[in-house]
Design an enzyme around this catalytic site. Sequence first.
Site, PDB file in Angstrom:
ATOM      1  N   THR A 115      46.659  36.387  91.566  1.00  0.00           N
ATOM      2  CA  THR A 115      47.656  36.750  92.584  1.00  0.00           C
ATOM      3  C   THR A 115      47.074  36.369  93.938  1.00  0.00           C
ATOM      4  O   THR A 115      45.863  36.161  94.059  1.00  0.00           O
ATOM      5  CB  THR A 115      47.915  38.266  92.570  1.00  0.00           C
ATOM      6  OG1 THR A 115      46.691  38.913  92.893  1.00  0.00           O
ATOM      7  CG2 THR A 115      48.386  38.734  91.202  1.00  0.00           C
ATOM      8  N   GLU A 128      52.361  38.690  87.674  1.00  0.00           N
ATOM      9  CA  GLU A 128      52.053  39.675  86.627  1.00  0.00           C
ATOM     10  C   GLU A 128      53.129  39.732  85.548  1.00  0.00           C
ATOM     11  O   GLU A 128      52.929  40.344  84.503  1.00  0.00           O
ATOM     12  CB  GLU A 128      51.921  41.080  87.253  1.00  0.00           C
ATOM     13  CG  GLU A 128      50.688  41.285  88.121  1.00  0.00           C
ATOM     14  CD  GLU A 128      50.926  40.894  89.572  1.00  0.00           C
ATOM     15  OE1 GLU A 128      51.805  40.031  89.829  1.00  0.00           O
ATOM     16  OE2 GLU A 128      50.234  41.434  90.443  1.00  0.00           O
ATOM     17  N   LYS A 155      58.465  51.947 108.639  1.00  0.00           N
ATOM     18  CA  LYS A 155      58.600  53.408 108.599  1.00  0.00           C
ATOM     19  C   LYS A 155      58.899  53.912 110.000  1.00  0.00           C
ATOM     20  O   LYS A 155      58.019  54.033 110.829  1.00  0.00           O
ATOM     21  CB  LYS A 155      57.326  54.028 108.040  1.00  0.00           C
ATOM     22  CG  LYS A 155      57.164  53.694 106.575  1.00  0.00           C
ATOM     23  CD  LYS A 155      55.740  53.763 106.095  1.00  0.00           C
ATOM     24  CE  LYS A 155      55.564  52.912 104.856  1.00  0.00           C
ATOM     25  NZ  LYS A 155      55.109  51.542 105.122  1.00  0.00           N
ATOM     26  N   TRP A 205      62.913  54.980 106.185  1.00  0.00           N
ATOM     27  CA  TRP A 205      62.555  53.606 105.891  1.00  0.00           C
ATOM     28  C   TRP A 205      63.623  52.631 106.367  1.00  0.00           C
ATOM     29  O   TRP A 205      64.819  52.855 106.163  1.00  0.00           O
ATOM     30  CB  TRP A 205      62.405  53.417 104.379  1.00  0.00           C
ATOM     31  CG  TRP A 205      61.109  53.941 103.851  1.00  0.00           C
ATOM     32  CD1 TRP A 205      60.038  54.380 104.579  1.00  0.00           C
ATOM     33  CD2 TRP A 205      60.760  54.077 102.470  1.00  0.00           C
ATOM     34  NE1 TRP A 205      59.040  54.778 103.730  1.00  0.00           N
ATOM     35  CE2 TRP A 205      59.445  54.605 102.431  1.00  0.00           C
ATOM     36  CE3 TRP A 205      61.396  53.798 101.269  1.00  0.00           C
ATOM     37  CZ2 TRP A 205      58.774  54.857 101.248  1.00  0.00           C
ATOM     38  CZ3 TRP A 205      60.734  54.049 100.081  1.00  0.00           C
ATOM     39  CH2 TRP A 205      59.435  54.574 100.072  1.00  0.00           C
TER      40      TRP A 205
END
Length: 540
Positions: free
Chosen positions: A181, A326, A435, A440
Amino acid sequence: MNGLMMDTPLTIQMILERARTFFPKKEIVTKLANGVHRYTYKDFYHRVAKLITVLDQLGVKNSDRVATFAWNNYRHLELYFAIPCSGAVLHTLNIRLAPDQLAYIINHAEDQVIFFDAMFAPLMKQLKPHLKSVKQFVVMDGGAIEDDDFKALSYEELIEAAAEGSFPELKEDMAAGLCYTSGTTGNPKGVLYSHRSLFLHSMAMTMKDNTGLCEEDRILPIVPMFHANAWGMPYTSAMIGATLVLPNQFMQPIDILKLLIEEKVTVTAGVPTIWIGVIQLLEKEQFDLSNLRVVLIGGSAVPASIIDYFDRKYSIAVLQAWGMTETSPLGSIGRLKSYMQSLSKQEQLAIKTKQGIAVPCIEIRAIGDNGQVIEWDGKSLGELQVRGPWVASGYFNTDERAEAFRDGWFSTGDIVTIDAEGYISIADRAKDLIKSGGEWISSVDLELALLGHPKIREASVIAVAHEKWVERPLACIVLKDQFKGQVSSEEIIDFLRDRFASWWLPDAVVFIDEIPKTSVGKFDKKQLRNQYKEFKLPEK
Ligand code: ADP
């Protein structure tokens, strides 16, 4: 119980054999500086068989990691098959990473051999003193290198001298591929694919309701072969005998469009930034895209404007896929269900901008702040978790982020809603959420809206520290060339005003020449956040 089905191992060898047996005449095409290189799956097979001997001569043993450092081209494809079919592990290195990151990854993977495109010879030479495990370098296009401080064997000379080798018997649970990754948090981490996982993933890619790749397709993966196995297209193409068209390093919009046309490509794939560039050119010049049926886009959220553009102007379907290194990567796909065909264009577009429903074999759920599974109401936010036969069960040789793999689920780090139809909608990567005063704000939603503005070419929204609200959004905008210097911050904010609550609106807009991109071509928010760390937002 006796009388059960056979336990046939699902391996890359089986895919290769199928290509040789049933599709020997079908072609693999690679773009070169002058013209193209073209050969058949039959020619390809014989070279792969010779590479089995070459790998043996190089001392490569079962489970050894063998790295590639190359563009999307036919030699890279040969290694894609030869390395796993010999029992070793294909480690696709990301050619855009910084040298220290590459050295870390190569040492961590304990790569034994590196095969590289000749243009990367200077970088290989620079890396060599820092590499602990690499015993041989092989230059894929060009003659052997015999410098005092750097030696590399010639791929073509090795193949020329080799007899075809025999393929060893493999088990499906053997490791076949390794991909790291990008390491936006902590060190890059390795994801180890098995023969079985790659095989099953290839089968899934051929399902009509997924990407629906088939024999008659002519497939052009723009997504690099080091980015989650070019989203599985090399293995899938061989399995179904589709014509594979490889762009090599020629990935400018004009190169892509020419190749699409000259090779009558039917399916192509890449991250959104690629298509933003291509559309800019399509807006200026005429191109005949009548062969193209699907543009597969993933890696970042796909703006409605891209989906709408290809549909309206060319009747080409944009398919949005969600996935990760993944998850091999195919996790979900944004197709309409049959009964959604009667919805208005606008309603359909809204569904297509979601990340879609999980593909067969992949299960999903999302976990809210309170640790509970969220309701599929299209409103509740939670971290997406997935499980399935091509989802990683842990990272290679490290305990880092072990907490992401718990109870048989993998926590993706993506914050999502899931609606009653099962469609996932990515609000943000957890680390990109803004935030503001305990609430959010989805940077992705703001970006997608901005990318729908006719004068905007690229847009990224990031969090900037704020004394009172903790974080507030800053919009970073790249205007289309013809509108540079002619658009005010107010015009941008006004454009968003009708679509979002007022507290979502960015506190400021900066106009820049280009948004930095990650090594796989996505907008690089980490770099932007660093750049604007000290940015002073206007008082409110
Ligand atoms: P990198 O970390 O280098 O971006 P990956 O391609 O593995 O490498 O990144 C996977 C991540 O990309 C996902 O966790 C998700 O945040 C994002 N992603 C992938 N596909 C989509 C999509 N269709 N829409 C929104 N985000 C996506």
